[in-house]
Design an enzyme around this catalytic site. Structure first.
Site, PDB file in Angstrom:
ATOM      1  N   ASP A 321     -32.274  28.868  24.073  1.00 22.39           N
ATOM      2  CA  ASP A 321     -33.425  28.980  23.713  1.00 22.39           C
ATOM      3  C   ASP A 321     -34.263  27.705  24.480  1.00 22.39           C
ATOM      4  O   ASP A 321     -35.461  27.685  24.850  1.00 22.39           O
ATOM      5  CB  ASP A 321     -33.861  28.790  22.103  1.00 22.39           C
ATOM      6  N   ASN A 404     -38.129  37.146  18.485  1.00 21.35           N
ATOM      7  CA  ASN A 404     -38.131  37.596  17.295  1.00 21.35           C
ATOM      8  C   ASN A 404     -37.721  36.234  16.222  1.00 21.35           C
ATOM      9  O   ASN A 404     -38.363  36.486  15.034  1.00 21.35           O
ATOM     10  CB  ASN A 404     -37.023  38.462  17.026  1.00 21.35           C
ATOM     11  N   TYR A 405     -37.335  35.186  16.689  1.00 20.16           N
ATOM     12  CA  TYR A 405     -36.812  34.117  15.735  1.00 20.16           C
ATOM     13  C   TYR A 405     -37.866  33.044  15.627  1.00 20.16           C
ATOM     14  O   TYR A 405     -38.608  32.537  16.839  1.00 20.16           O
ATOM     15  CB  TYR A 405     -35.479  33.681  16.222  1.00 20.16           C
ATOM     16  N   ASP A 464     -28.116   9.140  21.866  1.00 17.22           N
ATOM     17  CA  ASP A 464     -27.851   7.844  22.781  1.00 17.22           C
ATOM     18  C   ASP A 464     -27.826   6.575  21.686  1.00 17.22           C
ATOM     19  O   ASP A 464     -28.748   6.094  21.467  1.00 17.22           O
ATOM     20  CB  ASP A 464     -28.899   8.016  23.804  1.00 17.22           C
ATOM     21  N   ASP A 605     -21.652   1.928  26.762  1.00 15.68           N
ATOM     22  CA  ASP A 605     -22.837   2.615  26.208  1.00 15.68           C
ATOM     23  C   ASP A 605     -22.328   4.131  26.235  1.00 15.68           C
ATOM     24  O   ASP A 605     -22.198   4.626  27.100  1.00 15.68           O
ATOM     25  CB  ASP A 605     -23.682   2.597  27.623  1.00 15.68           C
ATOM     26  N   HIS A 616     -24.159  34.094  11.674  1.00 14.58           N
ATOM     27  CA  HIS A 616     -24.996  35.060  10.841  1.00 14.58           C
ATOM     28  C   HIS A 616     -24.772  36.356  11.020  1.00 14.58           C
ATOM     29  O   HIS A 616     -24.830  37.061  11.887  1.00 14.58           O
ATOM     30  CB  HIS A 616     -26.492  34.592  11.657  1.00 14.58           C
TER      31      HIS A 616
END
Length: 677
Positions: A321, A404-405, A464, A605, A616
């Site tokens: 998405d 749809n979501y 981060d 780092d 679901h």
């Protein structure tokens, strides 16, 4: 642009500057932009800037602002990627991406292909076979309504190395001729495939509706159309709103407790910047609590939604998405009294359309305070006195609609230094046609002739880290039983914490039965009370990761979804765990490459990646529209402070909170001082 902070969102002027320079670069070529947005500055430059901004030591260094752009020339492959210095107005680079790379879908591009599909003669001929003119729907209040066909373009997914051009799989539905009709309750059995850029017809797929992969290769007239399962009040037959619900007013008569200065937010010891963008929705930068650094950057960086229906063509239903569409691109404009309650500060998102023009999406981020119960409480049973504080929270929220979501993303800060990362899923289930009384174990019948397939939502959040400084380590702590029958454990009840360091880039397995906790620590900063390194922990619920086989494209494209927690050494431009380009990708080039065990990640780092997962299996109570299903994890101090950092929060009192007794509320004539206790 002189007053812009290095992290401030892209401006209209910057979008126009970047796209104009690129159009000039290509002369007579017509550019079609897939995505345009600000690019973060190199981290080493940003850290110098942030440290001087916070601690002083000289003038702020000059850090030019950059914009990236993905685009096609003359609506043809290949995809180009460019980086533009918009401060000095020149193109830094413009390169062809590797063969077969497909850019993100644009909202106006999806709208255009949807219209082209519905208007195409082959699709019109298929629709004609339904003989819809013989059917009408009699609504008790709206009268007779005709039926209409709805086209929903889907990203094509992948199942072949030969798919080298952008394509669209169109799922077709039936609705009544009303703008709010729920077309998901009548899925049709034909599914045209088109080229995204040229709008060229590729083929017609036919959808299985039984328990196996077989399908009927012919569209037949509809003899009877089942009743559409509607959710909108204008269409629900005999709709009567539930009675008895009275206003619940969130009031802050003295104004909010947070301050906003451009993109910078300060609230209850917290300081950070909130900046919108088209891919992630928003990112949070330079996070400090009570003057101590925690994170350089934090955001949702990817979500994949693989469907568990293996029947072709449903096997290709795997959305990314963020990478395929963008949470900023698909963000909702949020409204007072609906999406957020109380005293609200809104932020906007700017994107480019396919022509390279800036587009404003107003109020895509809402920020507000909320009460969430008790923060801490203790009653001294000897004196009968209580110490009570209310838990006040600061919420940053965005909502994206991807077909749809709806996905509701909340980053919630509390007064004790903790962050709750919360995701709510709502909207409408993606549905498939189903033969009458056909029961399967990979989908749920949610209406006559309609099934909703099992699927997963697998979200990756990237942190981060700058926990008390720029060099961090990652550990995982297990609580395990002490060895039996030791002199100091002769009753065999002992347990202890076993700490393991992540030495090389990679992942950490879940272990709920040892209470495994992931922590980011600073070995250079020792807590004077515990005499151990300070840290922040990630409290994550044990969840099922991606279900598909490692041999599947689903896993090859989303390797990040195989594990809950990843650790890498910071790498410039390493932002997206499934890779920069996910649309029709064959494999990812993100965490599968960066977390390969090569880099040392101790006392350096570090970046951590948390996978929030939801498997679901739909239920009938989630149709025709879902109540929000939510998942969350916590990022909380783990001996970072020497004591409870919320001791300075004022104690709760009714002089401050202004609550009233029930009897006073229902009987307006009652005295405000009267008590029935």
């Amino acid at each position: 642009m002189a007053n812009l902070h290095i992290f401030d969102p892209v401006t209209d002027e910057e979008i126009v500057t970047a796209t104009s320079l690129l159009k000039d670069l290509h002369g007579d070529g017509k550019l079609s932009f897939s995505q345009v947005d600000r690019l973060d500055p190199p981290k080493k430059d940003a850290i110098k800037y942030l440290d001087i901004e916070r601690y002083g030591g000289g003038p702020l260094p000059y850090v030019p602002r950059r914009v990236y752009a993905y685009y096609y020339v003359n609506n043809k492959m290949p995809l180009y990627k460019a980086v533009v210095n918009v401060s000095e107005k020149f193109v830094i680079s413009s390169k062809i991406t590797p063969e077969g790379t497909v850019g993100p879908l644009q909202p106006d591009g999806v709208a255009a292909i949807e219209k082209a599909i519905l208007d195409h003669p082959i699709v019109q001929a298929e629709i004609a076979k339904l003989k819809l003119d013989k059917h009408t729907y009699s609504h008790p209040s709206l009268g007779k309504l005709k039926y209409t066909v709805i086209c929903e373009p889907w990203m094509y997914g992948t199942d072949s190395i030969h798919d080298k051009i952008p394509m669209i799989q169109a799922y077709m539905y039936l609705a009544v001729d009303h703008s709010e009709s729920n077309h998901y309750s009548i899925p049709l059995k034909f599914s045209p495939v088109f080229e995204y850029l040229s709008h060229k017809f590729v083929r017609m797929d036919y959808l299985p509706s039984g328990a196996d992969e077989r399908f009927i290769t012919e569209t037949l007239p509809l003899s009877k159309i089942p009743a559409i399962v509607e959710y909108h009040p204008d269409l629900v037959e005999d709709y009567q709103p539930r009675e008895g619900l009275k206003p619940l007013i969130i009031s802050q008569p003295e104004g909010p407790s947070f301050n906003v200065d451009g993109s910078k937010i300060t609230w209850q010891g917290w300081e950070f910047r909130v900046c919108s963008n088209v891919r992630e929705g928003f990112a949070i930068y330079d996070v400090h609590f009570k003057g101590r650094s925690l994170f350089y950057r934090a955001s949702l960086v990817e979500m994949t939604v693989p469907y568990l229906d293996s029947r072709p063509p449903f096997h290709r239903k795997q959305a990314f998405d963020l990478g395929d569409c963008g949470f900023g691109n698909t963000a909702n404009s949020l409204a007072l009294g609906c999406h957020c309650l109380g005293v609200i500060k809104y932020l906007d998102t700017r994107r480019s359309d396919m022509e390279g023009n800036p587009v404003l999406i107003p109020s895509t981020i809402c920020m507000h305070e909320q009460d969430y119960g008790l923060l801490f409480l203790h009653k001294n049973y000897r004196t009968d006195n209580s110490v009570v504080t209310r838990r006040r929270e600061f919420v940053i929220q965005t909502i994206a609609t991807v077909a749809n979501y709806e996905y509701i993303i909340n980053m919630i800060f509390d007064q004790a230094g903790a962050i709750t990362v919360q995701v709510r899923a709502t909207g409408i289930l993606s549905t498939m046609p189903n033969d009458l009384n056909n029961v399967t174990d990979f989908g749920t019948i949610v209406a006559p002739g309609v099934t909703a397939a099992f699927h997963q939502h697998l979200l990756s959040f990237r942190f981060d880290t700058r926990v008390d400084g720029d060099k961090n380590s990652v550990v995982y702590d297990d609580i395990v039983p002490m060895e039996e029958d030791l002199p100091h454990n002769k009753y065999n009840v002992g347990g202890y914490q076993k700490r393991s360091f992540v030495e090389k880039s990679g992942s950490v397995d879940q272990s709920p039965f040892t209470n495994r906790t992931y922590k980011v620590i600073n070995e250079n900063s020792i807590n004077p009370v515990t005499l151990k390194p300070v840290g922040y922990k990630f409290e994550m619920p044990a969840k099922q990761m991606i279900l598909a086989s490692p041999k599947s494209y689903n896993v090859k494209r989303a390797h990040y979804a195989t594990k809950q927690f990843w650790v890498t050494k910071y790498g410039e431009d390493q932002l997206y765990p499934a890779g920069e380009f996910t649309n029709q990708s064959q494999r990812d080039n993100g965490l599968v490459d960066w977390a390969d065990g090569t880099d040392s990640v101790r006392n350096t780092d570090t970046v951590v990646w948390a996978t929030l997962a939801l498997t679901h299996p739909p239920v009938t109570e989630q149709f025709p529209v879902m109540t929000s299903d939510f998942m969350q994890f916590l990022v909380t101090p783990a001996s970072f402070f020497t004591q409870n950092p919320a001791l300075d929060v004022p104690l709760a009192s009714n002089n401050f909170n202004k609550s009233v007794y029930f009897e006073e509320s229902v009987n307006k004539s009652a005295s405000c001082c009267k008590s029935n206790l």
